[in-house]
Design a protein around this motif. Structure first.
Motif, short mmCIF file in Angstrom:
data_model
loop_
_atom_site.label_atom_id
_atom_site.label_comp_id
_atom_site.label_asym_id
_atom_site.label_seq_id
_atom_site.Cartn_x
_atom_site.Cartn_y
_atom_site.Cartn_z
N SER A 65 0.82 -1.21 0.00
CA SER A 65 0.00 0.00 0.00
C SER A 65 0.86 1.26 0.00
CB SER A 65 -0.93 -0.01 1.22
OG SER A 65 -0.18 -0.01 2.42
N GLU A 118 -10.32 1.61 5.49
CA GLU A 118 -10.36 1.22 4.09
C GLU A 118 -10.53 2.44 3.20
OE1 GLU A 118 -12.31 -3.22 4.60
OE2 GLU A 118 -13.28 -1.72 3.35
N LYS A 119 -10.01 2.36 2.00
CA LYS A 119 -10.08 3.46 1.03
C LYS A 119 -11.54 3.76 0.69
CE LYS A 119 -8.53 4.77 -3.59
NZ LYS A 119 -7.80 4.31 -4.79
N ASN A 166 -8.37 8.48 1.07
CA ASN A 166 -7.62 7.95 -0.07
C ASN A 166 -6.18 7.76 0.35
OD1 ASN A 166 -6.46 10.59 -0.21
ND2 ASN A 166 -8.20 11.25 -1.46
N LEU A 167 -5.33 7.36 -0.59
CA LEU A 167 -3.95 7.04 -0.25
C LEU A 167 -3.16 8.25 0.22
CD1 LEU A 167 -3.02 4.52 -3.09
CD2 LEU A 167 -3.73 4.06 -0.75
N LYS A 217 -6.07 1.38 3.49
CA LYS A 217 -5.96 0.13 2.74
C LYS A 217 -6.87 0.17 1.51
CE LYS A 217 -7.14 -2.39 6.24
NZ LYS A 217 -7.47 -3.55 7.05
N ASP A 218 -6.34 -0.32 0.40
CA ASP A 218 -7.12 -0.40 -0.83
C ASP A 218 -8.08 -1.57 -0.76
OD1 ASP A 218 -4.64 0.77 -3.16
OD2 ASP A 218 -6.39 1.77 -2.36
N GLU A 268 -12.63 -1.14 -10.64
CA GLU A 268 -11.97 0.13 -10.32
C GLU A 268 -11.06 0.54 -11.46
OE1 GLU A 268 -10.08 0.14 -6.56
OE2 GLU A 268 -9.08 2.05 -6.85
N ALA A 298 -6.89 -0.12 -12.05
CA ALA A 298 -6.47 -1.29 -11.27
C ALA A 298 -5.47 -2.12 -12.07
CB ALA A 298 -7.69 -2.14 -10.89
#
Length: 1126
Positions: free
Chosen positions: A87, A248-249, A298-299, A321-322, A350, A353
């Motif tokens: 990640s 989670e994202k 988001n990230l 986490k994605d 997504e 991806a």
């Protein structure tokens, strides 16, 4: 273990750890090896613990032997216990993998670009494949560059762990390795270091320890922590942030602190930058709680956060986490021929991806695919393109994401090679040119030329050409040795094309005379001078002309002269040769061409018919004529123009409505203009199109058919019965079909015919939706048969027919009342309620209904009746007590009759009892008497309710309920009080609205008695902790949340301590500890193999302690297919 690889440009080598650290690391590795006794050795090369220089790059290499593995193993790089570094992939942390097909070894690399202090700590790499797994742990230490160490000495310190600046233990190992000898300093005055540390900020602890020569920094921090704990934990915070949070994202997370001062203000920082309120970041303040809510994580939100109150801070770290990427549109199987372009398309959940493509277990990527495969991305669509399919491409293709997979089969068949123009025998003279020419259907096909079985080699005189679909062998200046059999063999196909070259040796004698002109035309088509040309191709026809002197040549089509040396249709002349040429033949070029030659000795004429052939026009009027459960019949008209060549047959394709992919239904041509397509899904809309095929090629597709849906007719209706028959009508009743299908039911068609006949007459023009129908206008006395057919979009179902004929004549039936069961007894209702009774009856013809009350014809307007063919309705909108009585219903047909009685009683609550009085008082008792109420509510009194009230509280208490007699005795009265009483009467409607109150009271006199109760002694409930339910050994599956529980009893409430391998579990977000009324639960979020071990729970209070323990085994999940193989 080999050293980690590093870029050569950096020129930095990892420093070896000191001896004491080597001993510690060996002990740690031994402990880890003991925990991993259940793993299998998959590593060929493992990473080593290193010390890296800040600002430099470092690379770790792992090699895995896959020779014994059924598929590619999974690889994870972890930091700490559970942080997956995948990640964090980006500019700072990069990953690379490769595969050696010869040695079957996978190589994985992790590179840390420009190492920073935060990269220090424990790392772990895990490799898994089905039931096999292996792991390796290593450490990374970060040291400052030598030139910067003296200026910024605090950067040489490192804390263990990833929490805030107060957490973990200080590590002076880096400083000790780089520390240089210093000159002795003058003695300083003695100072109290503890007072300095108490007043200093946590960020200055390292500096103070270094300044005063404290080497046991760990012991110093423990002692300082105890001293501060004795004073006060924190002036500003009651509850600080946890050490780490996970989210989670796309979801939101809330960070909350609790302050000591409810009026204090806080500031929030992200990676050292202050956060401002916005729709993304929401600040909340409730009492002494301050919260930061991060919406739609988001990230970029994966960072370190801190909360500042005045000069105090608390820190945490958020990990984003994605979610797994799933496949929304799977791959479709492809059936094609050699040389065609193939596309596999998959759609994921997504955009952007990562999708991994594999063929028969071998990964296809940009490095290994080469020019044969192309990988393409279009939003959420991922496409694998095979430019020119070959039989080597046959196999199973897979598309993998981290949340699913899809596979499809590729079938490739050989492409048939057609001969469009064969070779013709040639007869040539000396020094002339011989040209052998042939044409095949595939322009990419190469071949070889042979003479008498020996391959022809090119030279200055012999030339071989390949232009498009045409192959040509040209021999200049023919000699007698050139005569023989010439053969062309296409590469890769089992066919040959042959022709002969005849050498004509002519002896020329000069005869000074004139020869009339002669046309020597050889079309190779037998007796007719016909040449067939494929539309779009080039035609060159050479005609030999003789005559002395040289004749004049003229080509004509009808009345038009063909021009020479210009235009698309032209003529080129030589001394003895005239060439007729057409560039890009068109249909209008077809026709009869005339060649005439003249000279003084005479003239000659010849006709040449040029036939233009082409692919046929597309078929017309394609439509679906009928459908079945999984099939459909398609018809079409032949093409309006067959291209000059008979149509061999047709090819069909179909697709789902809304899809862009057409599926071929046949590879061999279908000769008929009707085709039944099968293996379709019922209830799905399809479209089809048709191609015509002749000897030249395939036409353009026809217009697509109207969308159609494979649907089967329903089964026949069930339980068809006759419900009623009159002199001219018949009422039918049936049930829906047992099998309906996706087409549903649009309605029913009813038909009848006379008994013994076969001519069925349809009754209703439009389908009826109800399951019953009355057929009218039938002849009296006739015997009729009836049948019912279900209709839907697929057509008519099989009919449901009556087993025997029905005579159309009304049957006289005696009148009869079918009184409902609930009306056979007395009907009791309350005043004001509605009465609505439905009494069915039967009889034919329709009987006459009459109502009576108490034997007299009913004339009360407040009571209504309504009668239909089959029942009579009796209703009272608001019942009154005068409506009570016996109602009689009578039905009569001529001299036949039937009757039924209905008893109705209208009731209400009774009135109060009268003349309530106290008749006697003795001791603690009082006797009461009363008389029944004047109004009993039109029903029996079933009891009385008695209540008492003392003159002090004036509150009523019930002492008797459902008392049957008009008298009672009230006991347990209190001495010295005066009581009054009230009585309610009761019937089936309930208690009376008003009570009857006693006219006199009851006084209980005092007798001087005294009661001395004993003093209450409270029981001592204190006890030491005792576990009443122990921990139980468990075996859980890795990746699934697990819990272990026990129960404890103790007073005062004991303190609970959870331990793993005798080490207390504190502050780890992976573990959640709960205590519910003494039931203790430890929840372990998604355990891995390293979470197995011995867990214990200890309860402690001031009277003692108790402890229980268990073992937790974590195993790898096995798929069902693998378990079945075992």
């Amino acid at each position: 273990m080999p050293e980690p690889q590093k870029p050569e440009a950096e020129g930095d080598e990892a420093a070896a750890p000191p001896a004491d650290q080597k001993e510690e690391s060996s002990d740690e590795e031994a402990g880890e090896d003991s925990q991993q006794s259940g793993t299998s050795g998959l590593f060929v090369v493992k990473p080593e613990s290193v010390t890296a220089t800040k600002g430099r790059d470092i690379t770790f290499v792992v090699k895995v032997d896959a020779s014994s593995l059924p598929r590619k193993p999974g690889m994870k790089w972890l930091k700490g216990k559970w942080l997956d570094l995948a990640s964090k992939a980006g500019k700072h942390i990069q990953f690379k993998e490769s595969y050696d097909r010869n040695t079957k070894i996978y190589t994985y690399e992790m590179s840390i670009i420009k190492v920073v202090d935060g990269d220090a700590g424990g790392y772990r790499c895990e490799v898994t494949s089905k039931d096999k797994c292996d792991s390796c742990a290593f450490e990374v230490c970060v040291q400052a560059a030598q030139e910067d160490q003296q200026d910024n000495i605090l950067e040489a310190f490192k804390r263990s762990g990833d929490a805030d600046e107060d957490a973990g233990d200080l590590d002076f190992s880096v400083l000790l390795k780089k520390r240089k000898e210093k000159k002795p300093e003058e003695p300083r005055e003695e100072v109290d270091v503890w007072e300095i540390l108490k007043a200093a900020k946590p960020c200055d602890y390292e500096k103070i320890a270094f300044q005063y020569g404290i080497t046991d920094l760990r012991g110093m921090l423990k002692r300082l922590k105890k001293m501060k704990a004795e004073q006060k934990k924190s002036d500003a915070f009651l509850t600080k942030l946890d050490s780490a949070y996970s989210v989670e994202k796309g979801k939101k997370i809330q960070l909350t602190v609790e302050l000591a001062d409810p009026t204090a203000s806080v500031k929030w920082f992200k990676n050292g930058q202050e956060i401002k309120p916005s729709a993304k970041y929401v600040f909340e303040s409730v009492g002494n709680k301050r919260s930061l809510t991060i919406n739609k994580c988001n990230l970029s939100d994966d960072a370190a956060y801190e909360c500042v109150v005045g000069e105090e801070k608390c820190f945490t770290e958020v990990f984003v986490k994605d979610p797994p990427v799933t496949i929304t549109k799977p791959l479709d199987d492809v059936h094609t021929v050699v040389g065609e372009k193939v596309e596999f398309e998959v759609e994921v959940s997504e955009e952007g991806a990562k999708v991994k493509w594999m063929k028969d277990g071998v990964e296809l990527n940009r490095d290994t695919a080469g020019s044969k495969y192309r990988l393409k991305k279009d939003g959420m669509k991922h496409i694998l393109i095979i430019n020119e399919a070959t039989k080597e491409d046959i196999g199973t293709y897979y598309a993998f994401t981290n949340g699913g997979e899809s596979k499809a089969e590729l079938e490739v068949e050989d492409k048939e090679l057609e001969i469009l123009q064969s070779m013709a025998d040639l007869t040539v003279k000396a020094a002339e040119q011989a040209v052998f020419k042939c044409e095949v259907s595939d322009e990419n096909v190469t071949g070889k030329w042979f003479k008498d079985g020996v391959e022809v080699q090119t030279s200055d005189r012999i030339k071989i050409a390949h232009i498009g679909r045409t192959h040509k062998l040209t021999i200049d200046d023919v000699t007698p040795s050139d005569a023989g059999d010439y053969t062309f063999v296409p590469d890769g196909y089992a066919l040959t094309l042959s022709a002969k070259l005849h050498f004509l040796e002519i002896k020329i004698e000069y005869v000074p005379k004139e020869d009339p002109p002669k046309i020597h035309m050889d079309t190779g088509s037998g007796g007719t001078n016909t040449i067939t040309v494929v539309a779009g191709n080039k035609l060159r026809f050479d005609v030999e002309i003789t005559g002395e002197p040289a004749p004049d040549v003229c080509w004509m089509k009808g009345d038009q002269v063909v021009s020479e040396a210009e235009g698309r249709v032209r003529v080129e002349k030589d001394k003895t040769l005239c060439s007729f040429m057409i560039d890009g033949a068109l249909r209008e070029d077809e026709g009869i061409y005339t060649i005439s030659v003249t000279n003084p000795a005479g003239e000659d004429k010849a006709e040449l018919f040029v036939k233009i052939v082409d692919v046929p026009n597309s078929p017309g009027n394609a439509k679906c004529t009928s459908v079945g459960e999984d099939s459909a019949v398609i018809t079409w008209d032949p093409p309006s123009f067959d291209g000059g060549v008979p149509v061999k047959g047709y090819l069909m394709e179909r697709r789902k409505v809304g899809s862009s992919r057409w599926t071929k239904l046949n590879f061999d041509v279908h000769e008929s203009t009707t085709y039944e397509a099968k293996k379709m899904i019922e209830g799905v809309l399809y479209e089809m199109r048709v191609f015509a095929v002749n000897g030249i090629g395939v036409s353009q597709p026809s217009a697509t058919t109207e969308p159609f849906m494979p649907i089967a007719p329903t089964s026949e209706p069930t339980r068809l019965v006759v419900e009623d028959v009159t002199d001219t009508t018949c009422a039918l009743k049936w049930r829906p079909p047992e099998k309906i299908g996706a087409g549903g039911i649009d309605g029913y068609i009813i038909e009848y015919c006379k008994d013994g006949g076969d001519q069925w007459i349809q009754v209703n023009e439009k389908p009826v939706e109800q399951n019953q129908f009355r057929v009218k206008g039938l002849p009296v006395g006739e015997k009729m048969l009836f049948r019912v057919v279900a209709i839907n979009i697929a057509g008519r179902s099989p009919p449901a027919t009556l087993s025997q004929a029905v005579t159309i004549r009304e049957v006289v039936e005696n009148p009869r009342i079918r009184l409902p069961r609930n009306l056979r007894t007395k009907l009791i209702t309350l005043v004001g309620e509605k009465v609505n009774l439905v009494i069915p009856f039967q009889g034919k013809p329709r009987p006459v209904v009459t109502w009576f009350k108490d034997g007299v014809l009913m004339e009360d307007k407040t009571v209504g009746t309504r009668t239909s063919d089959v029942d009579s309705v009796f209703f009272i909108r608001s019942a009154e007590r005068r409506h009570s009585g016996t109602y009689t219903m009578s039905v009569q047909i001529e001299n036949m009759s039937d009757s039924a009685d209905i008893h109705i009683q209208v009731v209400e609550k009774p009135g109060p009892p009268i003349n309530v009085r106290v008749t006697d008082v003795w001791g603690f008792n009082a006797a009461l008497e009363w008389k029944p109420p004047k109004d009993d509510g039109n029903c029996e009194i079933i009891g009385y309710t008695v209540q008492k009230r003392d003159t002090k509280t004036k509150e009523w208490f019930t002492v008797h309920e459902h008392n049957r007699r008009p008298s009672c005795t009230v006991s347990d009265l209190i001495m010295g009080n005066e009581y009054s009483f009230q009585v309610f009467s009761e019937n089936i409607c309930g208690l009376s609205n008003d009570p009857g109150i006693s006219k006199n009271t009851a006084v209980v006199l005092k007798t001087g008695l005294m009661y001395n109760p004993k003093a209450f002694k409270e029981t001592d409930m204190s006890r030491s902790p005792k576990f009443i339910a122990p921990l139980v050994d468990r075996s859980v599956v890795a990746g699934y949340t697990a819990a272990i529980s026990c129960a404890v009893r103790g007073n005062p409430k004991p303190k609970i301590i959870w331990m793993k391998n005798d080490i207390a579990i504190e502050g780890d977000p992976k573990f959640l500890m709960q205590n519910n009324q003494g039931v203790l639960t430890l929840n372990i979020r998604k355990p891995s193999l390293f979470d197995g071990g011995r867990y214990s729970c200890r309860a402690v209070n001031e009277l003692g302690q108790d402890q229980v323990e268990c073992r937790l085994e974590v195993r790898v999940h096995q798929e069902k297919g693998e378990e079945a193989k075992k």
